[in-house]
Design a protein around this motif. Structure first.
Motif, PDB file in Angstrom:
ATOM      1  N   ASN A 402      16.965 -11.392  -6.657  1.00 62.13           N
ATOM      2  CA  ASN A 402      16.614 -10.842  -5.356  1.00 62.13           C
ATOM      3  C   ASN A 402      16.710  -9.323  -5.439  1.00 62.13           C
ATOM      4  OD1 ASN A 402      16.048 -10.562  -2.717  1.00 62.13           O
ATOM      5  ND2 ASN A 402      17.958 -11.435  -1.942  1.00 62.13           N
ATOM      6  N   PRO A 403      15.660  -8.579  -5.305  1.00 64.17           N
ATOM      7  CA  PRO A 403      14.294  -9.008  -5.032  1.00 64.17           C
ATOM      8  C   PRO A 403      13.620  -9.525  -6.300  1.00 64.17           C
ATOM      9  CG  PRO A 403      14.359  -6.651  -5.284  1.00 64.17           C
ATOM     10  CD  PRO A 403      15.760  -7.115  -5.403  1.00 64.17           C
ATOM     11  N   VAL A 406       9.295  -5.749  -6.691  1.00 67.05           N
ATOM     12  CA  VAL A 406       9.366  -4.583  -5.808  1.00 67.05           C
ATOM     13  C   VAL A 406       8.001  -3.886  -5.821  1.00 67.05           C
ATOM     14  CG1 VAL A 406      10.470  -2.373  -5.396  1.00 67.05           C
ATOM     15  CG2 VAL A 406      11.820  -4.280  -6.291  1.00 67.05           C
ATOM     16  N   PRO A 407       7.304  -3.832  -4.666  1.00 64.05           N
ATOM     17  CA  PRO A 407       6.053  -3.069  -4.614  1.00 64.05           C
ATOM     18  C   PRO A 407       6.391  -1.579  -4.595  1.00 64.05           C
ATOM     19  CG  PRO A 407       6.292  -4.572  -2.730  1.00 64.05           C
ATOM     20  CD  PRO A 407       7.617  -4.459  -3.381  1.00 64.05           C
ATOM     21  N   LEU A 408       5.720  -0.818  -5.409  1.00 64.06           N
ATOM     22  CA  LEU A 408       6.023   0.609  -5.492  1.00 64.06           C
ATOM     23  C   LEU A 408       4.976   1.420  -4.752  1.00 64.06           C
ATOM     24  CD1 LEU A 408       7.235   0.761  -9.159  1.00 64.06           C
ATOM     25  CD2 LEU A 408       8.598   0.630  -7.076  1.00 64.06           C
ATOM     26  N   SER A 409       5.246   2.733  -4.599  1.00 64.84           N
ATOM     27  CA  SER A 409       4.395   3.555  -3.748  1.00 64.84           C
ATOM     28  C   SER A 409       2.986   3.696  -4.306  1.00 64.84           C
ATOM     29  CB  SER A 409       5.036   4.930  -3.555  1.00 64.84           C
ATOM     30  OG  SER A 409       5.283   5.520  -4.813  1.00 64.84           O
ATOM     31  N   GLY A 411       1.359   1.344  -5.584  1.00 58.90           N
ATOM     32  CA  GLY A 411       0.717   0.046  -5.496  1.00 58.90           C
ATOM     33  C   GLY A 411       1.041  -0.863  -6.664  1.00 58.90           C
ATOM     34  N   ARG A 414       6.973  -3.908  -9.616  1.00 62.30           N
ATOM     35  CA  ARG A 414       8.043  -3.825 -10.595  1.00 62.30           C
ATOM     36  C   ARG A 414       8.873  -5.108 -10.564  1.00 62.30           C
ATOM     37  NH1 ARG A 414      12.143   0.086  -8.666  1.00 62.30           N
ATOM     38  NH2 ARG A 414      13.535  -1.671  -8.338  1.00 62.30           N
ATOM     39  N   LEU A 466      13.001  -2.920 -16.939  1.00 64.78           N
ATOM     40  CA  LEU A 466      12.058  -2.916 -15.826  1.00 64.78           C
ATOM     41  C   LEU A 466      10.657  -3.082 -16.383  1.00 64.78           C
ATOM     42  CD1 LEU A 466      13.542   0.128 -13.879  1.00 64.78           C
ATOM     43  CD2 LEU A 466      13.993  -2.295 -13.491  1.00 64.78           C
ATOM     44  N   ARG A 471      -1.436  -1.431 -10.386  1.00 65.67           N
ATOM     45  CA  ARG A 471      -2.126  -1.956  -9.210  1.00 65.67           C
ATOM     46  C   ARG A 471      -3.394  -2.703  -9.612  1.00 65.67           C
ATOM     47  NH1 ARG A 471      -3.120   2.034  -4.207  1.00 65.67           N
ATOM     48  NH2 ARG A 471      -3.144   0.437  -2.596  1.00 65.67           N
TER      49      ARG A 471
ATOM     50  N   SER B 131      20.067  -7.336  -1.303  1.00 62.60           N
ATOM     51  CA  SER B 131      19.414  -6.866  -2.517  1.00 62.60           C
ATOM     52  C   SER B 131      18.753  -5.510  -2.293  1.00 62.60           C
ATOM     53  CB  SER B 131      18.371  -7.878  -2.959  1.00 62.60           C
ATOM     54  OG  SER B 131      17.491  -8.134  -1.888  1.00 62.60           O
ATOM     55  N   THR B 133      16.466  -4.538  -0.329  1.00 61.59           N
ATOM     56  CA  THR B 133      15.014  -4.504  -0.135  1.00 61.59           C
ATOM     57  C   THR B 133      14.639  -4.165   1.297  1.00 61.59           C
ATOM     58  OG1 THR B 133      15.199  -6.885   0.117  1.00 61.59           O
ATOM     59  CG2 THR B 133      14.361  -6.067  -1.972  1.00 61.59           C
ATOM     60  N   ASN B 140      13.347  -0.015   2.231  1.00 65.09           N
ATOM     61  CA  ASN B 140      13.568  -0.694   0.969  1.00 65.09           C
ATOM     62  C   ASN B 140      14.098   0.344  -0.014  1.00 65.09           C
ATOM     63  OD1 ASN B 140      13.359  -1.907  -1.505  1.00 65.09           O
ATOM     64  ND2 ASN B 140      11.343  -2.818  -1.109  1.00 65.09           N
ATOM     65  N   GLN B 142      14.899  -0.313  -3.115  1.00 65.69           N
ATOM     66  CA  GLN B 142      14.533  -0.682  -4.492  1.00 65.69           C
ATOM     67  C   GLN B 142      13.291   0.078  -4.938  1.00 65.69           C
ATOM     68  OE1 GLN B 142      15.706  -2.929  -6.737  1.00 65.69           O
ATOM     69  NE2 GLN B 142      17.123  -4.241  -5.628  1.00 65.69           N
ATOM     70  N   ASP B 143      12.442   0.456  -3.993  1.00 63.01           N
ATOM     71  CA  ASP B 143      11.185   1.077  -4.404  1.00 63.01           C
ATOM     72  C   ASP B 143      11.361   2.586  -4.572  1.00 63.01           C
ATOM     73  OD1 ASP B 143      11.009   2.355  -1.943  1.00 63.01           O
ATOM     74  OD2 ASP B 143       9.796   0.756  -1.052  1.00 63.01           O
ATOM     75  N   ASP B 144      10.272   3.255  -4.925  1.00 64.83           N
ATOM     76  CA  ASP B 144      10.367   4.678  -5.268  1.00 64.83           C
ATOM     77  C   ASP B 144       9.892   5.562  -4.120  1.00 64.83           C
ATOM     78  OD1 ASP B 144       7.810   3.813  -5.402  1.00 64.83           O
ATOM     79  OD2 ASP B 144       7.300   4.839  -7.271  1.00 64.83           O
ATOM     80  N   SER B 200      -4.037   5.631   2.565  1.00 65.16           N
ATOM     81  CA  SER B 200      -3.399   4.832   1.513  1.00 65.16           C
ATOM     82  C   SER B 200      -4.395   3.849   0.909  1.00 65.16           C
ATOM     83  CB  SER B 200      -2.196   4.091   2.090  1.00 65.16           C
ATOM     84  OG  SER B 200      -2.572   3.362   3.250  1.00 65.16           O
ATOM     85  N   ASP B 242       0.772   6.504   0.468  1.00 62.25           N
ATOM     86  CA  ASP B 242       1.155   5.553  -0.582  1.00 62.25           C
ATOM     87  C   ASP B 242       1.097   4.125  -0.051  1.00 62.25           C
ATOM     88  OD1 ASP B 242       3.403   5.081   0.905  1.00 62.25           O
ATOM     89  OD2 ASP B 242       4.764   6.194  -0.409  1.00 62.25           O
ATOM     90  N   ALA B 243       1.487   3.207  -0.897  1.00 65.36           N
ATOM     91  CA  ALA B 243       1.289   1.791  -0.579  1.00 65.36           C
ATOM     92  C   ALA B 243       2.425   1.217   0.255  1.00 65.36           C
ATOM     93  CB  ALA B 243       1.141   0.993  -1.882  1.00 65.36           C
ATOM     94  N   ILE B 244       3.358   2.052   0.655  1.00 62.87           N
ATOM     95  CA  ILE B 244       4.539   1.530   1.336  1.00 62.87           C
ATOM     96  C   ILE B 244       4.591   2.023   2.777  1.00 62.87           C
ATOM     97  CG2 ILE B 244       7.058   1.669   1.373  1.00 62.87           C
ATOM     98  CD1 ILE B 244       6.803   1.705  -1.731  1.00 62.87           C
ATOM     99  N   LEU B 288      19.027   1.620  -8.628  1.00 64.96           N
ATOM    100  CA  LEU B 288      18.382   0.338  -8.361  1.00 64.96           C
ATOM    101  C   LEU B 288      17.010   0.254  -9.014  1.00 64.96           C
ATOM    102  CD1 LEU B 288      19.336  -0.225  -4.619  1.00 64.96           C
ATOM    103  CD2 LEU B 288      20.034  -1.613  -6.561  1.00 64.96           C
ATOM    104  N   GLY B 289      16.448   1.377  -9.332  1.00 63.56           N
ATOM    105  CA  GLY B 289      15.166   1.337 -10.044  1.00 63.56           C
ATOM    106  C   GLY B 289      14.168   2.348  -9.521  1.00 63.56           C
ATOM    107  N   GLY B 290      14.340   2.815  -8.268  1.00 62.73           N
ATOM    108  CA  GLY B 290      13.334   3.702  -7.705  1.00 62.73           C
ATOM    109  C   GLY B 290      13.790   5.154  -7.590  1.00 62.73           C
ATOM    110  N   ARG B 292      14.691   9.078  -8.123  1.00 61.78           N
ATOM    111  CA  ARG B 292      13.856  10.138  -8.706  1.00 61.78           C
ATOM    112  C   ARG B 292      14.695  11.068  -9.546  1.00 61.78           C
ATOM    113  NH1 ARG B 292       8.326  10.386  -6.332  1.00 61.78           N
ATOM    114  NH2 ARG B 292       8.385   8.565  -4.990  1.00 61.78           N
TER     115      ARG B 292
END
Lengths: 503, 292
Positions: A402-403, A406-409, A411, A414, A466, A471, B131, B133, B140, B142-144, B200, B242-244, B288-290, B292
């Motif tokens: 969980n998760p 992960v959708p990133l910015s 698109g 991950r 990772l 996209r 988690s 998210t 979220n 986890q994302d960037d 986006s 962006d996509a978020i 967590l992964g995102g 910078r």
């Protein structure tokens, strides 16, 4: 405290009649005396004073005693070269680092399945032994038997044989009695202490630990273990003896279901021995053409028994089948000029068959022994094969629960994985990671590079990996991935499968 | 030797308990002496325990026992010992080291990640999820994509002061309620929503609407969100290109956001968590992964 009057008077009465001619012979006799002490809350144990015997079984038992104790006391000092940085003890259970070494074999905690296999194997070997020849384990090599034998030998050496001990037990306390008793317990305690001392040597480098123990610099747990084992050895082998087998051990109960009429057991051949008749009377009876058995009812088998039973009552729970009654009987039979073997290894079925005037009927190969033999061979073979072919490199992958993705910015998607690389070799190694299944994917290792994942010698290392899918990639909700690590130096590889998750 | 007791049943038979079930009677054999002694020893032990340790409840308290043992004090002592032990293991170092120093030292990093993970579950998971998210309106982690910046230092600052939290240095950003307060007409909002969606890469906005929307955006939104809509972490203005999307990316959701504004609140953790824990959280969230 409302303790009842001890049963001593009732049980000890025959003792008082004359220790040399006592007529109580342990448990059975004690049970027979119960009605006289009805209402008492407990039955005191009648101490058993087995008489020394000589013979085949006694010799076998001395040899096995020397071999098993020799193994136990000396194995920690055997050396085995495993290269620098690794312990040089042949057999070592290193609890701190979670490693078990046995000569060329090194086991990790996750190899505990081998221990399970070993236990299964041991169980089947016990079953097989029982189906073939009864309680061989109990009579010859069980630690309880071996140590009790050793303690009894010490007792005999210091206090004399059965008659001398019975006499001394009944006699008032004198300086001589005190000295001999004291010496006996002192030697027992030294043996018991040495038993505990040898035990702890299996858990640390033996020569080092011996030095530490001698100079009182050993870890407290070592002293505690020695103390506990000293106490248990002294109590179990010195004082409890046959009670451990009769009351505490489950094996006598299990044994009943593993043995059958065709299993070899130490038996009294009643077809030959009955009716029991004194020597002269037997001669007279035989002259008159009447039946007379070979047993002269001399009780040599009973006084020799360390469990305090009468083997002539047949196979019984308390009997550990050590064969000492057979030795005692053989000595008497030889003296009388009769054939030996009135007590010896035989089967119930044979006894019955001979009593009916037919020949022996038992055979070693029976469905039971064949099945146990096959199981022993099967389990043993499987374990040997798996041990010989096991890999010294391992990889396990855990997808983030969980998760899952992960959708990133930008698109892209991950997925996170936790990799654990197992390096069972005694050298540090670098592994190259390859992830296959998504051609467009990019792989990142947190704090490292996929080309060189460094794992220390004889250790595991965790990595966070990772995986990014761009996209543009057309992703199914689940795409199979395969992870493979390769050690470029030895070309050893290990791999596993997982999945890439997407919306 | 004819009177030797033979094994087996004596003439009168062993005494039984008198109970019988389906013809099976129970022998009334006495216990072994050592067994009985053990039983009495345990009883004696119980009495000794009552005297030595707290045992019996009284009306207003309990019998304290001669040894003066107290489970509560024992626990407090253990807690104190754990605290000392944690300090000895580097918790004190965490408090004094910089974020970069923590991330450069593998042992310290491991400790910070473990501390951060536990603290996250206790304090942050309520809004951001176990988690990390998040959910609609709760970022979220986890994302960037970061509202207030994704460097370790920026994350630490956000945890410390929160957003619109009342803390003296808290993040403050204001997305006005353009519709409710009458700053834009309904048509303008529809147009600019269509334009924002196109930023986006989301298709479906007619070209004429796009032009109208672009005009509104340049005049009204670009001040915070930037000419190209890539946002500004200084003001907590999200990247719209962006996509978020924190508050959803359907046309209705975007229209609602523009009409009513958004003022997400995050509490300030300074004073509630100690500095070592806040640093650990920053390192954990960044890792967590995102980050910078």
């Amino acid at each position: 405290m409302p303790l009842a009057e001890p049963t001593q008077p009732a049980v000890a009465a025959p003792m008082a009649a004359g220790p040399g001619r006592t007529k109580t012979f342990g448990l059975r006799a004690t049970r027979a005396a119960i009605p006289a002490v009805s209402g008492s809350l407990y039955a005191a144990r009648t101490k058993i004073h087995p008489e020394a015997v000589r013979g085949t079984f006694r010799t076998i038992k001395w040899v096995l005693l020397a071999v098993t104790l020799g193994i136990y006391y000396l194995v920690p000092f055997l050396r085995w070269d495993r290269g620098p940085g690794a312990p040089s003890q042949a057999v070592l259970l290193d609890l701190d680092r979670g490693r078990f070494y046995a000569f060329a074999i090194e086991l990790w905690p996750q190899d505990v399945t081998y221990v399970m296999g070993l236990l299964i194997l041991a169980a089947f070997v016990l079953f097989l032994m029982n189906a073939v020849a009864g309680r061989v384990w109990c009579g010859y090599v069980c630690p309880q038997t071996v140590w009790t034998d050793l303690f009894m030998a010490v007792e005999r050496l210091i206090e004399g044989d059965r008659r001398a001990r019975l006499k001394r037990d009944a006699a008032p306390w004198t300086a001589e009695k005190l000295a001999r008793r004291g010496a006996k317990h002192a030697v027992w305690l030294v043996i018991a202490w040495w038993t505990g001392g040898a035990w702890v040597l299996y858990f640390a480098d033996a020569p080092t630990l011996v030095g530490q123990l001698a100079t009182f610099r050993a870890p407290p747990v070592a002293y505690a273990a020695i103390l506990i084992l000293t106490a248990t050895t002294y109590t179990l082998a010195g004082h409890m003896r046959e009670q451990v087998c009769t009351y505490m051990c489950p094996w006598p109960r299990i044994q009943g279901s593993l043995t059958d009429a065709h299993s070899l057991n130490i038996l009294y051949r009643r077809d030959r021995g009955e009716p029991r008749t004194a020597v002269k009377k037997a001669a007279a009876l035989r002259a008159a053409g009447q039946p007379a058995g070979d047993c002269v009812d001399c009780f040599a088998c009973v006084t020799a028994c360390p469990a305090g039973i009468d083997i002539r009552d047949g196979l019984q729970l308390d009997c550990i089948q050590c064969g000492l009654c057979a030795d005692a009987c053989d000595t008497v039979m030889t003296r009388l000029g009769r054939p030996t073997g009135l007590i010896g290894y035989d089967t119930e079925a044979n006894c019955r068959s001979r009593a009916e005037g037919r020949g022996p009927v038992s055979r070693m190969l029976r469905p039971r022994t064949i099945l146990y033999g096959l199981l022993v061979a099967g389990v043993g073979g499987f374990m040997l094969t798996s041990l010989a072919t096991r890999s010294l490199t391992g990889l396990s992958v855990l997808h983030d629960r969980n998760p899952q993705f992960v959708p990133l910015s930008d698109g892209s998607i991950r997925n996170g994985f936790t990799l654990r690389i197992v390096n069972k070799r005694p050298v540090a190694r670098r592994f190259a990671l390859a992830v296959e299944g998504l051609p467009e994917a990019r792989v990142e290792v947190v704090g490292g590079t996929p080309e060189a994942l460094a794992v220390p010698a004889d250790a595991t290392q965790e990595f966070r990996v990772l995986v990014f899918a761009p996209r543009a990639a057309r992703l199914a909700p689940t795409t199979p991935l395969s992870f493979r690590i390769t050690d470029p130096a030895s070309d050893e590889t290990a791999g596993t499968r997982d999945h890439f998750k997407a919306p | 030797m004819t009177d030797t007791p033979q094994a087996g049943t004596p003439p009168t038979g062993p005494e039984t308990t008198g109970h019988e079930w389906d013809g099976i009677a129970e022998y009334n054999n006495p216990l072994p002496r050592w067994w009985l002694i053990t039983l009495y020893a345990t009883i004696a032990w119980a009495f000794a325990y009552w005297i030595a340790y707290p045992a019996w409840p009284l009306l207003t308290g309990y019998t304290g026992g001669l040894l003066g043992y107290s489970q509560r004090e024992a626990v407090l002592g253990e807690v104190e010992a754990v605290r000392r032990d944690r300090d000895a293991r580097g918790q004190a170092q965490l408090a004094s080291a910089s974020l970069d120093a923590i991330r450069a030292d593998p042992a310290l990093l491991r400790l910070a990640l473990a501390t951060g993970k536990a603290a996250f579950g206790d304090n942050c998971a309520g809004c951001h999820g176990g988690s990390a998210t998040g959910a609609t309106g709760y970022p979220n982690l986890q994302d960037d994509d970061w509202l207030w910046g994704g460097t370790p230092e920026a994350i630490e600052r956000t945890i410390r002061t929160g957003a619109r939290s009342g803390h003296g240095e808290t993040h403050l950003g204001d997305m006005p309620a353009f519709g409710r307060d009458g700053l834009l007409t309904r048509a303008q909002i529809q147009a600019v929503a269509g334009y924002v969606l196109s930023l986006s890469g989301r298709p479906g906005t007619p070209a004429a609407t796009l032009d109208a929307g672009r005009e509104v955006f340049a005049g009204t939104c670009a001040g915070c969100h930037g000419e190209t809509g890539t946002g500004n972490p200084e003001m907590g203005a999200p990247n719209l290109a962006d996509a978020i999307s924190l508050y959803g990316a359907s046309p209705e959701q975007v229209v609602a956001t523009i009409s009513h504004g958004r003022k997400g609140v995050m509490p300030a953790w300074e004073g509630r968590l100690d500095p070592a824990t806040i640093k650990s959280l920053a390192v954990y969230v960044h890792g967590l992964g995102g980050g910078r």
